[in-house]
Design an enzyme around this catalytic site. Structure first.
Site, PDB file in Angstrom:
ATOM      1  N   GLY A   1       0.810  -1.213   0.000  1.00  0.00           N
ATOM      2  CA  GLY A   1       0.000   0.000   0.000  1.00  0.00           C
ATOM      3  C   GLY A   1       0.842   1.261   0.000  1.00  0.00           C
ATOM      4  O   GLY A   1       2.048   1.248  -0.278  1.00  0.00           O
ATOM      5  N   CYS A   2       0.198   2.365   0.356  1.00  0.00           N
ATOM      6  CA  CYS A   2       0.774   3.693   0.137  1.00  0.00           C
ATOM      7  C   CYS A   2       1.965   4.030   1.025  1.00  0.00           C
ATOM      8  O   CYS A   2       2.718   4.944   0.710  1.00  0.00           O
ATOM      9  CB  CYS A   2      -0.311   4.759   0.311  1.00  0.00           C
ATOM     10  SG  CYS A   2      -1.609   4.702  -0.949  1.00  0.00           S
ATOM     11  N   PHE A   3       2.151   3.329   2.136  1.00  0.00           N
ATOM     12  CA  PHE A   3       3.298   3.649   2.999  1.00  0.00           C
ATOM     13  C   PHE A   3       4.602   3.077   2.480  1.00  0.00           C
ATOM     14  O   PHE A   3       5.688   3.427   2.950  1.00  0.00           O
ATOM     15  CB  PHE A   3       3.063   3.161   4.437  1.00  0.00           C
ATOM     16  CG  PHE A   3       2.933   1.665   4.585  1.00  0.00           C
ATOM     17  CD1 PHE A   3       4.047   0.841   4.581  1.00  0.00           C
ATOM     18  CD2 PHE A   3       1.681   1.075   4.734  1.00  0.00           C
ATOM     19  CE1 PHE A   3       3.927  -0.539   4.716  1.00  0.00           C
ATOM     20  CE2 PHE A   3       1.542  -0.298   4.876  1.00  0.00           C
ATOM     21  CZ  PHE A   3       2.670  -1.107   4.868  1.00  0.00           C
ATOM     22  N   PHE A  25       2.346   6.968   4.445  1.00  0.00           N
ATOM     23  CA  PHE A  25       1.134   6.630   5.197  1.00  0.00           C
ATOM     24  C   PHE A  25       0.365   5.575   4.415  1.00  0.00           C
ATOM     25  O   PHE A  25       0.231   5.689   3.198  1.00  0.00           O
ATOM     26  CB  PHE A  25       0.222   7.852   5.364  1.00  0.00           C
ATOM     27  CG  PHE A  25       0.920   9.111   5.796  1.00  0.00           C
ATOM     28  CD1 PHE A  25       1.515   9.192   7.040  1.00  0.00           C
ATOM     29  CD2 PHE A  25       0.985  10.214   4.960  1.00  0.00           C
ATOM     30  CE1 PHE A  25       2.157  10.351   7.446  1.00  0.00           C
ATOM     31  CE2 PHE A  25       1.626  11.378   5.349  1.00  0.00           C
ATOM     32  CZ  PHE A  25       2.212  11.450   6.598  1.00  0.00           C
TER      33      PHE A  25
END
Length: 401
Positions: A167-169, A377
């Site tokens: 994911g985005c982190f 994040f």
């Protein structure tokens, strides 16, 4: 039996680098297909055959208007979507069609970014000792890391690590991993690649799943690559940023805040809590833990690379920390010009920062500042915090060929 000629301690010392891990080159790539945000609501509701949902379209238009995104890049073209109507339906089985795209296109887009980074680095590919590949788009065996190794012609002995579904982190995660690899393996040169394609998440709108529509308004496709190594040979290598420290934390009371689930319908996306509020509430603690040992308490005196999950996250972080608007300039530029490219975003921002710093005549790659922070994040809620140190800009430095 004869005694050992060397000790374990001597072996360990010989194996480890002397200095900190350093970013030595950056490359980025996007698909050719560019989508302008102002036109996207009409396009999205037309291609998904949802034009009869007029009130929902107005909601989506407001999401796009508030996104602070000007344009995005997407591999999925109108022609391809017209040939695969199940990908346009809200919850139709379509995983096979999506997988057929991403298992080919994710490593291909990663290759384009990696080639740019390798060209800037200027060293033979045979000097690459490690490959870290990250994507949230699709899963396959052998993975995208293997495919990229073959595509680039890397040595068969290159040490590979494949990270799926982070994911985005994960733009922060790959730097944390690359730092450990570079500093614990003398002479290592780590190729890091993040490649993201929204073909796994694209789907039509639904009144019952507005958080999915948030993703449709924000996400774009892109790949970024960096070369990381310690103890650079400055006769032939050009340092850009030093990776000083790196850490990961799960935020308290955040379970279920961001979820993604791989199903027959593709990767579904869920926002279940106040994500901007959760991040802003915890940002000061993350900053204190990272910068207190350095004696830094003024967060306007450092440069900022923050994953642009959406404008509300950036707005609330700015307000909580009391940041001047200019600190998030590079971050907001990438959000505007590319959208949210998940793990690749922070590497795009690093690229933008070092280029703009040189163009503006700044003294360092970090907008004239010595110290900086990179935040990722994502699902968990998980936060990656990387402390960076810029390098002085010399004539012609910090701009890619």
């Amino acid at each position: 039996m004869a005694g050992a000629t060397v000790t374990v301690e001597e072996v360990r010392k010989a194996q480890r680098a002397t200095g900190p891990a350093t970013v030595l080159a950056i490359g980025t790539a996007t698909p050719a297909n560019c989508v302008h945000q102002a036109d996207y609501p009409d396009y999205y509701f037309r291609i998904t055959k949802s034009e009869h949902m007029t009130e929902l379209k107005e909601k989506f238009k407001r999401m796009c208007d508030k996104s602070q995104i000007r344009k995005r890049y997407m591999h999925l073209t109108e022609e391809y979507l017209a040939e695969n109507p199940n990908m346009c339906a809200y919850m139709a089985p379509s995983l096979d069609a999506r997988q057929d795209i991403v298992v080919v296109e994710v490593p291909k887009l990663g290759k384009a970014a990696a080639q740019k980074a390798i060209k800037e680095w200027g060293q033979p590919k045979s000097k690459i000792t490690h490959l870290v590949f990250c994507t949230t788009s699709g899963v396959d065996m052998p993975g995208a890391d293997y495919q990229l190794t073959k595509m680039l012609g890397l040595r068969p002995s290159v040490n590979r690590l494949m990270m799926y579904q982070q994911g985005c982190f994960a733009g922060g995660t790959v730097l944390r991993v690359a730092k450990d690899l570079a500093e614990n393996n003398r002479g290592a040169r780590v190729l890091v690649v993040c490649s993201e394609i929204t073909a796994v998440t694209f789907r039509g709108p639904s009144e019952s799943h507005l958080d999915s529509m948030v993703g449709q308004a924000l996400f774009g496709d892109g790949a970024a690559a960096v070369i990381v190594g310690a103890d650079p040979d400055e006769r032939v290598e050009r340092p850009l940023f030093q990776l000083v420290s790196a850490s990961q934390r799960i935020l308290p009371d955040s379970e279920g805040a961001i979820d993604g689930h791989l199903r027959e319908v593709g990767l579904t996306f869920h926002l279940l809590k106040d994500v901007p509020g959760l991040i802003s509430k915890n940002i000061e603690r993350a900053l204190e833990e990272a910068f207190k040992p350095l004696g830094i308490t003024d967060y306007n005196s450092i440069f900022w690379v923050a994953h642009p999950g959406g404008p509300a996250i950036l707005d609330q972080v700015e307000a909580k920390v009391g940041l001047e608007k200019e600190r998030m300039r590079a971050t907001r530029h990438v959000l505007s010009e590319y959208g949210n490219m998940s793990s690749a975003c922070v590497l795009f921002i690093l690229d933008e920062m070092r280029k703009r710093s040189a163009e503006d005549g700044q003294t360092t790659t970090g907008e004239g500042f010595d110290w900086g922070v990179l935040f990722g994040f994502g699902p968990g809620l998980t936060v990656e915090t990387v402390v960076l140190h810029s390098v002085p800009i010399t004539t012609g430095a910090a701009i890619t060929a």
